[in-house]
Design a protein around this motif. Structure first.
Motif: not given
Length: 467
Positions: A94-101, A164-174, A187-189, A217-218
């Protein structure tokens, strides 16, 4: 007399101890004609493990703010108004759906003990003061990303109208690196998962900082529109987010940025927010909305420079909710934990359609964190001079509406029906379940045959043989 006034210390009446013990700390909001009687099914997604991680003693990001938030939500008994889900970790796939291997592999291998062996990788992957290496870093990423993915699944399946997921929303990661305290971009995932069944996703960001990771990302697509309200002066982190960043190619005019100056107040912010979001939703016609509710845009935040109070921030969430579109609400920044937890508890009540008593419950754990006023709504405004003049905001509004003028109609997308992942289980776990069901079937067949033989034997007449 309303329940809130009944419980207010300044009221002429005071309930006895037994009555007070069983009196809820909230009252349902009566739906008015304007909101159409919208009563969404709300789900709350959390994992208690995520608040146990620690970036470092001097680091401003404090995951234990999530524990304070959960205590407030439970103290006000808001959990009785929602569906609760304790989420699983996101898998590597699931992490690899956006991030590089190579980046995910690095997160899996790096620890504080072996970090000296990864000197070249630390530079390559932007590891430093903002994004340090700490114990359990990869596990932490899996927990908060897993919660956002779980919330998106509930929206897809129709089990929730608002998640609702208050632990999420970490919007800077590339895709290839962490940034601004964010290691993986949940968020992207979540958006990628929602795009499986939703034709158009609107992302709204009210964090103090520009949501650059999601925008990037978009930036080339018209299926996701990003709208970010943030401080911008060309130098403030991350240094992006001016109004002329509008997207590229097919995604041109599907990124909208609202750059603000220090000290914006409640009235100015809410008026600008509503005047921008209303035409965005009318023109783009999203089928799902993700709102990032970063608390560092509050006044008195450790890293903040706005003058927003909790009710004004919550009014933006309430306004987006009023459109009745399936909605995912996420956390984000916020570096004064007591105010972060106050805000997210209040916004939980807004989404759950109840009104909270401003006085914090007496039985609340860690109640001393909220002294001296023990209030849900302390005054957080007037700390900074408001540099957003009326002329500046009017000119900004005109420019933003001009950008929106190019959206003549909502983009159409050919969609294929994809069955949603209702079970929220991994492929390995699904295979284990199938194997167990097969084994149980074989046992059931054997037992059925044995029961048949016993029954026939019991039914036979005396002296009659049974093969």
């Amino acid at each position: 007399m309303t329940l809130a006034s009944w419980m207010d210390e300044s009221s002429s009446f005071a309930p006895d101890a037994r009555t007070a013990k069983h009196t809820p700390f909230f009252e349902p909001v009566v739906n008015s004609f304007n909101d159409g009687g919208y009563r969404p099914n709300v789900s709350y997604h959390y994992n208690p493990n995520v608040s146990a991680y620690h970036y470092g003693v001097r680091h401003p990001m404090k995951p234990f703010r999530l524990m304070l938030t959960d205590h407030l939500v439970i103290g006000y008994k808001l959990h009785e108004q929602m569906d609760l889900y304790e989420t699983r970790r996101a898998t590597e796939e699931e992490l690899l759906n956006f991030h590089s291997a190579d980046y995910i592999e690095f997160l899996q291998r790096i620890t504080p003990e072996n970090s000296t062996k990864f000197a070249d990788d630390l530079k390559k992957f932007n590891i430093g003061d903002d994004c340090p290496v700490f114990d359990g870093m990869y596990d932490y990423c899996q927990y908060y990303a897993g919660a956002s993915l779980d919330a998106s699944r509930k929206l897809i399946s129709g089990m929730s109208d608002i998640a609702i997921n208050w632990s999420g929303g970490l919007h800077h990661a590339k895709k290839y690196e962490p940034s601004g305290f964010c290691y993986v971009n949940d968020i992207v995932m979540a958006i990628l998962n929602l795009l499986r069944v939703h034709s158009r996703i609107l992302y709204i960001d009210i964090d103090l900082h520009h949501g650059d990771g999601v925008q990037e990302a978009f930036y080339l697509t018209d299926r996701v529109m990003t709208v970010s309200f943030h401080k911008y002066n060309g130098e403030f982190f991350p240094g992006t987010g001016n109004y002329d960043e509008v997207g590229v190619g097919k995604g041109k005019h599907f990124a909208l940025n609202v750059p603000l100056q220090d000290g914006i107040d409640d009235e100015s912010y809410v008026r600008l927010f509503k005047s921008v979001i209303e035409p965005v939703i009318a023109k783009f016609r999203p089928t799902a909305i993700i709102q990032q509710c970063g608390a560092d845009s509050l006044g008195c935040d450790r890293l903040g420079c706005f003058n927003l109070n909790i009710k004004a921030h919550g009014e933006c969430v309430k306004y987006v909710k009023s459109f009745g579109v399936p909605m995912l609400c996420l956390g984000g920044g916020g570096y004064t934990p007591r105010n972060v937890s106050r805000l997210w508890c209040y916004e939980t009540s807004v989404l759950a359609n109840v009104e909270l008593n401003s006085k914090l419950p007496d039985s609340l754990p860690f109640r001393s964190w909220f002294q001296p006023d023990y209030s849900l709504h302390p005054n957080l405004g007037d700390r900074f001079e408001n540099k957003n003049t009326k002329k500046y905001l009017d000119n900004l509004r005109v420019q933003l509406l001009e950008n929106l003028r190019y959206l003549n109609q909502a983009p159409s997308v050919q969609m294929q029906e994809i069955p949603p992942d209702l079970q929220n289980i991994t492929d390995d776990k699904e295979a284990q379940l199938v194997d167990r069901i097969k084994r149980e079937s074989e046992i059931d067949k054997y037992k059925d045959a044995e029961r048949y033989y016993v029954n026939k034997k019991d039914e036979s007449r005396r002296g009659e043989l049974l093969d």
